[in-house]
Scaffold this active site. Sequence first.
Site, mmCIF file in Angstrom:
data_model
loop_
_atom_site.group_PDB
_atom_site.id
_atom_site.type_symbol
_atom_site.label_atom_id
_atom_site.label_comp_id
_atom_site.label_asym_id
_atom_site.label_seq_id
_atom_site.Cartn_x
_atom_site.Cartn_y
_atom_site.Cartn_z
ATOM 1 N N GLY A 97 -5.891 -5.822 2.624
ATOM 2 C CA GLY A 97 -5.395 -4.479 2.359
ATOM 3 C C GLY A 97 -5.716 -3.507 3.468
ATOM 4 N N ARG A 98 -6.629 -2.574 3.211
ATOM 5 C CA ARG A 98 -6.872 -1.438 4.106
ATOM 6 C C ARG A 98 -7.309 -1.851 5.503
ATOM 7 N NH1 ARG A 98 -4.714 2.928 1.115
ATOM 8 N NH2 ARG A 98 -4.238 1.708 -0.734
ATOM 9 N N GLN A 122 7.918 -5.223 -3.938
ATOM 10 C CA GLN A 122 7.081 -4.976 -5.104
ATOM 11 C C GLN A 122 7.737 -3.913 -5.983
ATOM 12 O OE1 GLN A 122 3.243 -2.735 -5.511
ATOM 13 N NE2 GLN A 122 2.411 -4.770 -5.962
ATOM 14 N N GLY A 128 -9.010 -7.889 -2.256
ATOM 15 C CA GLY A 128 -10.072 -6.928 -2.552
ATOM 16 C C GLY A 128 -11.275 -7.034 -1.642
ATOM 17 N N GLY A 129 -11.497 -6.024 -0.816
ATOM 18 C CA GLY A 129 -12.716 -5.935 -0.017
ATOM 19 C C GLY A 129 -12.862 -6.975 1.069
ATOM 20 N N MET A 175 0.851 -1.191 0.000
ATOM 21 C CA MET A 175 0.000 0.000 0.000
ATOM 22 C C MET A 175 0.883 1.236 0.000
ATOM 23 S SD MET A 175 -3.034 -1.073 2.707
ATOM 24 C CE MET A 175 -2.036 -2.128 3.776
ATOM 25 N N CYS A 222 -1.954 -1.290 -10.359
ATOM 26 C CA CYS A 222 -2.207 0.095 -9.949
ATOM 27 C C CYS A 222 -2.746 0.914 -11.121
ATOM 28 C CB CYS A 222 -0.934 0.725 -9.402
ATOM 29 S SG CYS A 222 -1.181 2.435 -8.837
#
Length: 338
Positions: free
Chosen positions: A236-237, A73, A215-216, A21, A103
């Site tokens: 992720g977040r 990455q 994702g999500g 991230m 991205c």
Amino acid sequence: MISDAGNLPGHKSTLLSVAPMMDRTDRHCRYFMRLLAPDVRLYTEMVVDQALLHGNAERLLRFDPREHPVALQLGGSEPEALASAAKLGEQRGYDEINLNIGCPSDRVQSGKFGACLMLEAAKVASCVAAIREVVDIPVTLKTRIGVDDHEDYDFLRDFVLTTAAAGCGMFIVHARKAILAGLSPKENRTIPPLRYSTVYRLKREFPELRIVINGGIRDSRSVREHLGHVDGVMIGREAYSNPYWLVQLQTEFLDDSGAASVSREAVLAEMEAYASRETAGGERLSHITRHMLGLYAGQPGARNWRRYLSEAARGADAPASAITRSLEALNRSAQRFG
């Protein structure tokens, strides 16, 4: 035909991972997350190959040995440059080279890499092959399920076929397509619909490849459901905003490492020791503590704790002791509302 894709990391080390991230997963953030989850795989922010080759590679590649397993990455699109950058990463001690093919930002597109490279599978394959020639560590791709109007399954399948034939054995797939014009990177993380079934299908059709879904994903129940279909889950977040969840993930999915005994207070003590070393070398305390502000998410007194730590870490001479002193603010708040 898929070529030898055997240079894969161990299965346990890719079962759960934290996503790369931008402006988040720097070395301080990764050290902090490692204290919470000893076996979760960590990824750097995307590092552009040209920055490594013509900038301060030592600063960009620096990490603490405790971070292992940790992947570098890279962003780029020229095989030679990426191979040279990957070699630097391997020499520095990274466990994996991951190429960013997901991205959608304007800045990344202007450099001709990121999600727009899904439209150039042959070029990506050339990059993978070039890197495989010079490193012995795994080479993986992080990608989307499609780009703009190229969103049918055949497009994704052909991309995977082409790049796997060049030697990529693991694909981390964000289960949304990327929209290259009209949406910001933030909007690209929320507006295109999630299509988990597409990633599941990819695993069914390519059982020999390691497929990791992204994702999500925000709760342990979803992690368990996904692991019934694919080889790994990348968070992720949610891992950043609620990092103590990583302790639960470690104990629930990665077994007997002892993470169950890791308390928030113990993590603060370890981070204070880490921050003492880093600030003695000239690092600002706020660069470290900014990644820790979600540690007490959902707990009584969390807001006052965040406020105290944010304010105490300001300034070039802020002491590392502010980290454990923040507990006083937490305890005062808890007593007030308890």
